[in-house]
Design a protein around this motif. Structure first.
Motif, short mmCIF file in Angstrom:
data_model
loop_
_atom_site.label_atom_id
_atom_site.label_comp_id
_atom_site.label_asym_id
_atom_site.label_seq_id
_atom_site.Cartn_x
_atom_site.Cartn_y
_atom_site.Cartn_z
N VAL A 1 -15.35 120.30 -45.58
CA VAL A 1 -15.90 121.02 -46.73
C VAL A 1 -15.50 120.32 -48.03
N ALA A 2 -14.27 119.81 -48.09
CA ALA A 2 -13.82 119.11 -49.30
C ALA A 2 -14.64 117.85 -49.54
N ILE A 3 -14.93 117.12 -48.48
CA ILE A 3 -15.73 115.89 -48.63
C ILE A 3 -17.15 116.23 -49.06
N GLU A 4 -17.72 117.28 -48.47
CA GLU A 4 -19.07 117.68 -48.87
C GLU A 4 -19.11 118.13 -50.33
N ALA A 5 -18.11 118.87 -50.77
CA ALA A 5 -18.06 119.32 -52.16
C ALA A 5 -17.85 118.13 -53.09
N PHE A 6 -17.02 117.18 -52.68
CA PHE A 6 -16.78 115.97 -53.45
C PHE A 6 -18.09 115.19 -53.64
N LEU A 7 -18.83 115.02 -52.55
CA LEU A 7 -20.10 114.29 -52.62
C LEU A 7 -21.15 115.05 -53.43
N LEU A 8 -21.13 116.37 -53.34
CA LEU A 8 -22.06 117.18 -54.12
C LEU A 8 -21.80 117.00 -55.61
N GLY A 9 -20.53 117.06 -56.00
CA GLY A 9 -20.19 116.84 -57.41
C GLY A 9 -20.53 115.44 -57.87
N ALA A 10 -20.32 114.46 -57.00
CA ALA A 10 -20.65 113.07 -57.34
C ALA A 10 -22.16 112.88 -57.51
N ASN A 11 -22.93 113.50 -56.63
CA ASN A 11 -24.39 113.35 -56.70
C ASN A 11 -24.97 114.01 -57.95
N SER B 1 -21.31 123.11 -66.98
CA SER B 1 -21.78 124.42 -66.52
C SER B 1 -23.27 124.40 -66.17
N THR B 2 -24.07 123.67 -66.94
CA THR B 2 -25.49 123.55 -66.64
C THR B 2 -25.69 122.77 -65.35
N ILE B 3 -24.90 121.72 -65.17
CA ILE B 3 -25.01 120.91 -63.96
C ILE B 3 -24.57 121.73 -62.75
N LYS B 4 -23.52 122.52 -62.91
CA LYS B 4 -23.03 123.36 -61.82
C LYS B 4 -24.10 124.38 -61.40
N ASN B 5 -24.86 124.87 -62.38
CA ASN B 5 -25.94 125.81 -62.07
C ASN B 5 -27.07 125.15 -61.29
N ARG B 6 -27.23 123.86 -61.41
CA ARG B 6 -28.26 123.14 -60.65
C ARG B 6 -27.99 123.17 -59.15
N CYS B 7 -26.74 123.23 -58.78
CA CYS B 7 -26.40 123.16 -57.35
C CYS B 7 -25.72 124.43 -56.86
N LEU B 8 -26.08 125.56 -57.43
CA LEU B 8 -25.47 126.83 -57.05
C LEU B 8 -25.67 127.15 -55.58
N GLU B 9 -26.85 126.89 -55.06
CA GLU B 9 -27.15 127.23 -53.67
C GLU B 9 -26.27 126.43 -52.70
N GLU B 10 -26.18 125.12 -52.93
CA GLU B 10 -25.36 124.28 -52.06
C GLU B 10 -23.88 124.63 -52.20
N ALA C 1 -12.58 122.82 -57.05
CA ALA C 1 -11.68 121.71 -57.39
C ALA C 1 -12.23 120.39 -56.84
N TRP C 2 -12.72 120.41 -55.61
CA TRP C 2 -13.27 119.18 -55.03
C TRP C 2 -14.60 118.80 -55.67
N TRP C 3 -15.40 119.77 -56.08
CA TRP C 3 -16.64 119.47 -56.77
C TRP C 3 -16.34 118.74 -58.09
N LEU C 4 -15.37 119.28 -58.83
CA LEU C 4 -14.98 118.66 -60.10
C LEU C 4 -14.38 117.28 -59.89
N GLU C 5 -13.61 117.13 -58.83
CA GLU C 5 -13.01 115.82 -58.52
C GLU C 5 -14.11 114.78 -58.29
N GLY C 6 -15.10 115.13 -57.48
CA GLY C 6 -16.21 114.22 -57.23
C GLY C 6 -17.01 113.94 -58.48
N PHE C 7 -17.21 114.97 -59.29
CA PHE C 7 -17.95 114.83 -60.54
C PHE C 7 -17.26 113.84 -61.47
N HIS C 8 -15.95 114.00 -61.65
CA HIS C 8 -15.21 113.13 -62.57
C HIS C 8 -15.08 111.70 -62.03
#
Length: 146
Positions: free
Chosen positions: A61-71, A83-92, A128-135
């Motif tokens: 799950v951490a890897i998937e969240a990391f990749l989601l944030g990166a994408n 926050s706008t970007i996070k709203n784009r991937c709310l479903e995932e 946390a992992w989404w933000l990590e991938g994002f940054h």
């Protein structure tokens, strides 16, 4: 002669290449420490995480969240805020949180199913992992390593 290209296949190859390059930024040590930080310190999940399969599920799950944030970090380059970007991937994002939560409930103890704070732990872990991938992806893009 004409060459027939499958654009879906090309798109998938490009995505796999990008994900491999981004995953170079991720270490197993970071995964283990964050899993221990979020789920090892809580009385709800201390007994659950001892199982190796549970730890691997958290890694997945951490890897998937990391990749989601990166994408989705590419939208930051176009001027959108987090926050706008996070709203784009709310479903995932919700799917990842629910998957981890239900997995922990299924394999966890009975008392953890009564406590709703387990969901908040899962939520914080995925965020946390989404933000990590994002940054990390933003950093790679700024360094032109993409």
């Amino acid at each position: 002669m004409t060459v027939i290209m499958d654009f879906d296949l090309k798109k998938r190859e490009k995505q796999i290449k990008y994900e491999r390059s981004v995953l170079k930024e991720l270490s197993l040590k970071d995964l283990k420490t964050k899993v221990a930080h979020y789920f090892g310190s809580s009385q709800l999940t201390k007994s659950v995480i001892i199982n190796e399969g549970m730890e691997e599920a958290c890694f997945d799950v951490a890897i998937e969240a990391f990749l989601l944030g990166a994408n989705f970090s590419k939208f930051n380059e176009w001027g959108e805020d987090i926050s706008t970007i996070k709203n784009r991937c709310l479903e995932e994002d919700k799917h990842l949180k629910d998957t981890l939560f239900h997995f922990l409930l299924y394999w966890g103890s009975e008392e953890s199913s009564k406590n709703e704070s387990l969901y908040y732990l899962c939520e914080q872990f995925v965020d946390a992992w989404w933000l990590e991938g994002f940054h990390k992806a933003n950093k790679r893009r700024k360094l032109r390593l993409h």
